[in-house]
Scaffold this motif. Sequence first.
Motif, PDB file in Angstrom:
ATOM      1  N   ASN A 145       0.856  -1.189   0.000  1.00 26.54           N
ATOM      2  CA  ASN A 145       0.000   0.000   0.000  1.00 26.54           C
ATOM      3  C   ASN A 145       0.890   1.237   0.000  1.00 26.54           C
ATOM      4  O   ASN A 145       1.111   1.868   1.048  1.00 26.54           O
ATOM      5  N   ASN A 152      -1.113  -9.347  -9.532  1.00 25.39           N
ATOM      6  CA  ASN A 152      -1.717  -8.191  -8.877  1.00 25.39           C
ATOM      7  C   ASN A 152      -1.709  -6.998  -9.844  1.00 25.39           C
ATOM      8  O   ASN A 152      -0.716  -6.767 -10.536  1.00 25.39           O
ATOM      9  N   ARG A 182      -1.167  -4.116  -9.279  1.00 26.12           N
ATOM     10  CA  ARG A 182      -0.142  -3.155  -8.866  1.00 26.12           C
ATOM     11  C   ARG A 182       1.253  -3.782  -8.907  1.00 26.12           C
ATOM     12  O   ARG A 182       2.161  -3.354  -8.201  1.00 26.12           O
ATOM     13  N   GLU A 211       4.085   2.125  -9.075  1.00 31.18           N
ATOM     14  CA  GLU A 211       3.094   2.395  -8.029  1.00 31.18           C
ATOM     15  C   GLU A 211       3.690   3.258  -6.919  1.00 31.18           C
ATOM     16  O   GLU A 211       3.037   4.184  -6.417  1.00 31.18           O
TER      17      GLU A 211
END
Length: 478
Positions: free
Chosen positions: A107, A155, A157, A163
């Motif tokens: 994240n 994924n 990302r 990212e």
Amino acid sequence: MKTMIKTFLMAGCFGLLSLAGVKAQEPIGYVPEKDPAAAQKLEEWQDWKLGLIMHWGTYSQWGIVESSSLCPEDEGWTQRSPAGIPYYEYVKKYEALASTFNPSRFNPERWAKAAKGAGMQYMIFTTKHHDGFCMFDTKQTDYRVTAANVPFSKNPRANVTKEVFTAFRNEGIHIGAYYSKPDWHTEYYWWPYFPPKDRNVNYEIAKYPERWKQFKDFTYNQIQELMSDYGKVEILWLDGGWVRPLNAHNKESLSWNKTPAQDQDIDMAGITKMARQKQPGLIVVDRSVHGPYENYRTPEQQIPDKPLDYPWETCMTMGASWSYVPNDVYKPVNTLIHNLVDIVAKGGNYLLNVGPGPDGEWHDAAYTTMEQLGAWMKTNGDAIYGTRAVAPYKDGKVCFTQKKNNGAIYAIYQLDENEELPAKISFKGVNVKKGTKLGLLGSKGNLSWKAAGDQVTVSLPASARKQAFKHAVAIKIG
């Protein structure tokens, strides 16, 4: 990163071997950047003061030092598990980590918000470390995070570098790309035909020039990808300073080599020209290779004793390790802030490292540390950002900075852990003219002060002493 530290320690052991047949250069002074856009960006960079670097790769799954366990030269201080495992069997296990790399909690927006909250103004991310595993979607090798055999490639990302860059850029943080010049995976640097002996290329470049050309092309093409496909990049931060032309060696760099030094010229002039065509004004940091492609210098895990007369940055771990280890111990916030004040007073920047874990998360301590850094910076940032060194940079527990744009001087008093704000702070070396107003950042009103000879004594009111200041306080002069 830690690889370089070890090489310094080995200088006494291998220096005589390395110097044989090679004339070491005299120390090269700092070479100012001639490109106007890059020189301007470098001036801006010196205003940013506080940055973040992140070491992350498949090695985080084992919680070991990044890359170095692959290097025979470093056996004995890096972790190779299980003990006694044959070298090539270990390499196979290490490179198989790609097949289990799946950071499901990745994240980068949370990282970026934490860095922004800490007052960090730029970020350097390891797009590729010495082990050669690419955290970006390169077309030059299948040893990358987006390869089909990597679980995380499914994924959306998966292109981690893109990212990360996007998340930090969206927070207004300047972007830098760490890239390792040596690559211990590609056959163009460590050719499987020969066993590696140390961190250097493992074949004779003069005997196999075409293979070296393939390595140069490989390096150029990867950097071109990073400069072309990942948005605005302002710093190219190159690690692995033993990869350099033969005529760029000095006694220090020669002492890093077990084997005789070779002409590991990757054409930095060509790389820099291409990179700046893609990214005008790009700062290039060819670490430890003194010359025109080392726009600023990067003392590692140390703070110089005095101001330096060129742009510089101390890069240092926030915990004890560059890469993720399960129970890393983070430095006290008081220590980090004192380091920051000391570094900035000497004219440098402070680049702090965090190593994300195998799940894509930071230690909780990284977040809490950044929150406390940010609280201090919110109050005292004016004494840090956009400043330059001013003589004398320090007097006892007081460090001095000077604002670049208006010349205001700040006297920053470093509080010991749990020390209460004293009633008086004294310092020497700064001429405070009669009638000058002094104020304490984070507190209202002017401060009373008096001068006796070359000493200035500032009185702090009881109202300020009740505010529970921590770590350091900044007095603005003028």
